[in-house]
Design a protein around this motif. Structure first.
Motif, PDB file in Angstrom:
ATOM      1  N   HIS A 158       0.995  -0.886   0.161  1.00  0.00           N
ATOM      2  CA  HIS A 158      -0.076   0.371  -0.055  1.00  0.00           C
ATOM      3  C   HIS A 158       0.863   1.832  -0.443  1.00  0.00           C
ATOM      4  O   HIS A 158       0.593   2.028  -0.698  1.00  0.00           O
ATOM      5  N   GLN A 194       2.738   1.806  -3.727  1.00  0.00           N
ATOM      6  CA  GLN A 194       1.234   1.630  -4.271  1.00  0.00           C
ATOM      7  C   GLN A 194       0.845   3.810  -4.632  1.00  0.00           C
ATOM      8  O   GLN A 194       0.965   4.602  -5.130  1.00  0.00           O
ATOM      9  N   HIS A 195       0.768   3.773  -2.713  1.00  0.00           N
ATOM     10  CA  HIS A 195       0.841   5.440  -2.252  1.00  0.00           C
ATOM     11  C   HIS A 195       1.608   5.957  -3.357  1.00  0.00           C
ATOM     12  O   HIS A 195       2.058   7.483  -3.684  1.00  0.00           O
ATOM     13  N   LYS A 196       3.110   6.105  -2.960  1.00  0.00           N
ATOM     14  CA  LYS A 196       4.068   6.751  -3.724  1.00  0.00           C
ATOM     15  C   LYS A 196       4.212   6.316  -4.735  1.00  0.00           C
ATOM     16  O   LYS A 196       4.445   8.073  -4.975  1.00  0.00           O
ATOM     17  N   THR A 197       3.884   5.347  -5.579  1.00  0.00           N
ATOM     18  CA  THR A 197       3.548   5.760  -6.762  1.00  0.00           C
ATOM     19  C   THR A 197       2.526   6.348  -7.846  1.00  0.00           C
ATOM     20  O   THR A 197       2.802   7.365  -8.545  1.00  0.00           O
ATOM     21  N   GLU A 198       1.685   6.423  -6.973  1.00  0.00           N
ATOM     22  CA  GLU A 198       0.209   7.530  -7.401  1.00  0.00           C
ATOM     23  C   GLU A 198       1.028   9.341  -6.685  1.00  0.00           C
ATOM     24  O   GLU A 198       0.720  10.188  -8.144  1.00  0.00           O
ATOM     25  N   GLN A 199       1.543   9.446  -6.160  1.00  0.00           N
ATOM     26  CA  GLN A 199       1.980  10.305  -5.856  1.00  0.00           C
ATOM     27  C   GLN A 199       3.209  10.810  -6.633  1.00  0.00           C
ATOM     28  O   GLN A 199       3.122  11.865  -7.162  1.00  0.00           O
ATOM     29  N   ASN A 248       3.320  10.435  -9.337  1.00  0.00           N
ATOM     30  CA  ASN A 248       2.664  10.126 -10.586  1.00  0.00           C
ATOM     31  C   ASN A 248       1.821  11.478 -10.661  1.00  0.00           C
ATOM     32  O   ASN A 248       1.391  12.141 -12.145  1.00  0.00           O
ATOM     33  N   ARG A 249       1.327  11.538  -9.810  1.00  0.00           N
ATOM     34  CA  ARG A 249       0.448  12.776  -9.130  1.00  0.00           C
ATOM     35  C   ARG A 249       1.483  14.761  -9.867  1.00  0.00           C
ATOM     36  O   ARG A 249       1.525  15.529 -10.115  1.00  0.00           O
ATOM     37  N   ASP A 307       3.929  12.585   2.435  1.00  0.00           N
ATOM     38  CA  ASP A 307       4.090  13.129   1.208  1.00  0.00           C
ATOM     39  C   ASP A 307       5.108  14.812   0.511  1.00  0.00           C
ATOM     40  O   ASP A 307       5.294  15.003  -0.680  1.00  0.00           O
ATOM     41  N   TYR A 329       7.156  14.161  -1.819  1.00  0.00           N
ATOM     42  CA  TYR A 329       6.722  14.308  -3.223  1.00  0.00           C
ATOM     43  C   TYR A 329       6.336  15.918  -3.935  1.00  0.00           C
ATOM     44  O   TYR A 329       6.734  16.289  -4.641  1.00  0.00           O
TER      45      TYR A 329
END
Length: 829
Positions: free
Chosen positions: A147, A150-155, A157-158, A273, A276
């Motif tokens: 998780h 996955q959160h790191k990848t999503e952030q 990508n954002r 975060d 990021y």
């Protein structure tokens, strides 16, 4: 290494001392209790690996101690000892949870082997339990890591998506507005203000500070971030109304502005975060600088160049591809003969060098521009080289490339130096201050792209490690020989290992997510145990017997373990939302236990018979001797002459019975040799052929030709065949039918197989387990001693073989004898 602590319980002091001393002598830590009550007291003081208890004791007996151990000391193995053992009592004790059952008098070798097997069994059970707990804990950790990744990848990508959207924006107002609109929802900010430094003033845009303007060094942002040197996070002791986050936007030592924000949740959950946000801030700083360059009406080609660098820097997350694209753009714009990026470790030592010279891109560990040039960049951030430094660099040029002018800037990510960007030209005085400023802006964009690529590499490596760990744990899970599956409260299978899937006869994909009934389709007990564990949160263990198509049975041991999760209840305990089910095939184990119990009983009866024969033989010797003396001394016409003769014959008959009893009870001398199995069978038939013909019974032989010799004792083997043929004859006579005895021999799977079948009266199911017991017989009184099959069983055992029986009342009986091929199986007995 400790062998485990043992508690011995017996109300007979002599036995208690004997067993305790013996176990201590072989290395065990032993406590001795003279009663059941004392044993219970011992159990409350210290944990025990094994309890070895007598059955019959005053006040608190062995069964009561067993119940206490099962209820409160689940890691303790229990073995019962008794002098009043029967098969029914043995089965009862084993069903109550005892590991094994020993009969008195004890054989110390049997006692030691039973104790060792019990402790090995306990070690395996506890190791499986620890392995299951380990797998469950690691699975939770892997899910958390998954998780997080996955959160790191999503952030990330954002961040990349926002960067791609704001990078092309060259109008400063539009850029600020776009940042406000994109950053606030992406990072969960309730309020978000963009403070922009304009000379000595700080102007706010958006959020609750929108429209405010103050002197930079008098502002709260300046003070809270210590002059823009660090990020400010709201502390519990901070004054009311202070922002939760103040993020400085800087490039090198220059402050560009601040982000002032409050999180939607109000509890700083977004602190994770910050890396990021920092990456996006660096990109925003670069975008602001781009916009300001545009505002200053920089040349159109410079603006196009900066935009091109931003685009290629964010087109890929591959580090080498990003650097190569950037170097190509820089070389074309600056008309450079050589372009180079040096990346540094955290301690500022050289990590790697990427060079583009004469259109050739390569990676190295040595800088073409020179260590001295890189050192100056670390100190001054911007360096324009002329004179001697140019000559030094030219001397290091590759392929004879001349470098008359050098320009270099430091690459920053936040306040940290991560490397340098340098260009070289064959023309003297090729670079000026405007070129340096432009290259600094490019350096900001390159720094962000490089750090994003590095961060992506770290995430990719972490993900690969997570996947590798998960695959390793899955392999361990599938490698467990017991069946294991996990069920939730909706009776859905969450996970299942390959062993259980094979037993269920389905693929893993079919079972995972399916009904719990599919995981163990023939079980009527598994779902009940799962329901009990979900209901009371306690582990449950039970056995289930299932019929197979071939008429045999498979016995399963099913255990369920609760897995806590979710919110805790009023008592502080977490609710049970999953159950781990462990299924073990214990058919072979139960067969071995039954065989062991039978062997121990036969040995005990043998010792009893030997003792009786010894005690009777002594007085019988006196009686026989005196009868013979009287017979010789009395005249034939004496009135007692006939009586003396009768006494002599009776004593001889009694002595013969005792000798037969001793033959059955003691270990006879077996003379093993290579024996023709078929000849042995044929000879046995010929010996009793006349008696069988007298009863009109047909005998048929179907013997496989050219059998290799069997390693056996011929005389004892022939006794086995004769006993079985006579039993078959008696069964046919009792059935009063037209009789037939069928004898076959064969070699199958490395073992000799002999079958002796009859169509006699058959044996009831309830008596099948007793046919090998000594003195047990179904024949009328005076017709059978009950020692025939007992002798056959012991003889075949001495040959390393097995006897199996299949019988139906009214149909007949088939005995199957299995003997090993070669000497190895016999010598191991």
């Amino acid at each position: 290494m400790s062998k485990g602590k043992i508690l011995v319980v017996d109300d007979e002091p002599q036995i208690l001392v004997l067993v305790s001393r013996f176990l201590r002598r072989v290395g065990y830590d032993v406590d001795a209790a003279y009663s059941g009550a004392e044993a219970l007291e011992y159990l409350t003081r210290s944990p025990y690996a094994l309890v070895l208890s007598d059955l019959k004791m005053p006040e608190v007996d062995g069964l009561q101690v067993l119940e206490e151990v099962r209820e409160h000391y689940t890691d303790t193995i229990f073995i019962l000892m008794t002098a009043f053992g029967t098969i029914d009592s043995a089965v009862s004790v084993l069903r109550r949870g005892a590991y094994d059952y020993l009969t008195k008098p004890l054989e110390l070798d049997d006692l030691l082997s039973t104790v060792e097997r019990a402790l090995e069994h306990r070690t395996v059970v506890m190791e499986n339990r620890r392995l299951l707990e380990f797998l469950q804990e690691k699975n939770v950790v892997l899910e958390q890591l998954h998780h997080e990744e996955q959160h790191k990848t999503e952030q990330l990508n954002r961040v990349n998506a926002i960067a791609r959207q704001i990078t092309p924006i060259l109008d400063l107002d539009a850029l600020v507005q776009a940042v406000i609109e994109l950053v606030a929802p992406a990072f969960g900010f309730r309020s978000f203000s963009f403070g922009l430094v304009e000379g000595e003033m700080l102007s706010y845009h958006g959020g609750k500070l929108d429209g405010r303007r103050t002197r930079l060094k008098d502002s709260a942002c300046w003070k809270l971030t210590k002059g823009g040197e660090s990020t400010y996070l709201h502390a519990p002791s901070a004054r009311k109304g202070a922002p939760e986050l103040v993020f400085p936007l800087r490039t090198g030592s220059k402050i560009v502005g601040f982000w002032v924000a409050d999180w939607e949740s109000g509890d700083q959950n977004g602190k994770q975060d910050l890396p990021y946000l920092q990456a996006l801030a660096a990109q925003t700083v670069a975008a602001v600088e781009n916009a300001r360059l545009y505002a200053l009406a920089r040349q159109a080609d410079e603006l196009a160049f900066l935009n091109e660098v931003a685009v290629v820097a964010n087109q890929s997350l591959d580090l080498e591809q990003t650097i190569r694209s950037v170097l190509t753009c820089v070389r074309a714009t600056f008309d450079a003969s050589l372009v180079e990026i040096c990346l540094w470790e955290e301690d500022l030592t050289l990590e790697s060098v990427y060079t583009l010279v004469r259109g050739t891109f390569h990676k190295d560990r040595d800088s073409v521009l020179g260590d001295g040039f890189c050192s100056r960049i670390r100190s001054d951030s911007v360096v324009i080289c002329e004179g001697n430094e140019r000559q030094d660099a030219a001397a290091r040029a590759r392929n004879g490339q001349s470098m008359r002018s050098l320009l270099g800037v430091c690459l920053h990510f936040g306040a940290r130096q991560i490397g340098c960007l340098g260009v070289a030209s064959a023309t003297a005085d090729a670079f000026g201050k405007e070129d340096a400023r432009l290259l600094q802006v490019v350096g900001g964009q390159v720094s962000t792209a490089i750090q994003n690529a590095r961060l992506f590499d770290e995430i990719r490596s972490s993900r690969e490690m997570v996947l590798q760990s998960r695959n390793t744990l899955q392999a361990l899970f599938d490698g467990i020989l017991d069946g294991i599956y996990i069920v939730d409260r909706q009776d859905k299978v969450l996970a299942i290992n390959r062993t259980q899937a094979d037993w269920a006869g389905r693929s893993l994909d079919e079972l995972i997510g399916g009904s719990a009934a599919m995981a163990f389709p023939n079980s009527t007990l598994a779902l009940k145990l799962i329901g009990r564990t979900l209901g009371d949160g306690m582990p449950v263990s039970a056995s289930e017997r299932q019929a197979r198509p071939d008429g045999e049975y498979t016995e399963w041991e099913i255990q369920t373990y609760p897995v806590a999760g979710g919110e805790g209840g009023a008592d502080g305990r977490h609710a049970i939302d999953r159950v781990v089910v462990v299924v073990r095939d214990v058919t072979t184990q139960r067969m071995l236990e039954a065989s062991l119990a039978r062997s121990e009983k036969l040995a005990a009866v043998g010792r009893l018979a030997a003792g009786i024969a010894h005690e009777i033989n002594n007085p019988m010797t006196v009686i026989s001797a005196n009868a013979q003396i009287l017979h010789e001394e009395l005249a034939p016409d004496h009135p007692y002459y006939g009586s003396a003769e009768l006494i002599d014959r009776a004593s001889e008959r009694a002595a013969k019975i005792m000798r037969n009893l001793l033959d059955f009870s003691r270990a006879e001398q077996f003379e093993f040799m290579e024996t023709d199995l078929n000849h042995s069978l044929e000879e046995a038939v010929s010996l009793i052929e006349a008696e069988i013909r007298r009863t009109n019974i047909a005998v048929s032989l179907d013997l496989e030709a050219a059998l290799p010799p069997v390693w056996a004792s011929p005389d004892h083997l022939q006794i086995v065949w004769i006993n079985m043929l006579l039993n078959a004859r008696d069964a046919i006579e009792e059935a009063q039918c037209e009789g037939e005895i069928r004898i076959t021999s064969a070699l199958q799977d490395g073992r000799f197989v002999v079958q002796i079948a009859d169509n006699g009266i058959g044996i009831p199911d309830k008596e099948l387990n007793r046919v090998y017991d000594p003195f047990f017989t179904t024949k009328p009184p005076g017709k059978g001693t009950g020692l025939g099959l007992f002798t056959c069983y012991r003889t075949i055992q001495r040959h390393g073989g097995e006897i199996h029986i299949n019988s139906q009342v009214g149909v007949g009986t088939t005995f199957e004898i299995l003997l090993p091929q070669g000497r190895a199986g016999v010598d191991a007995v």
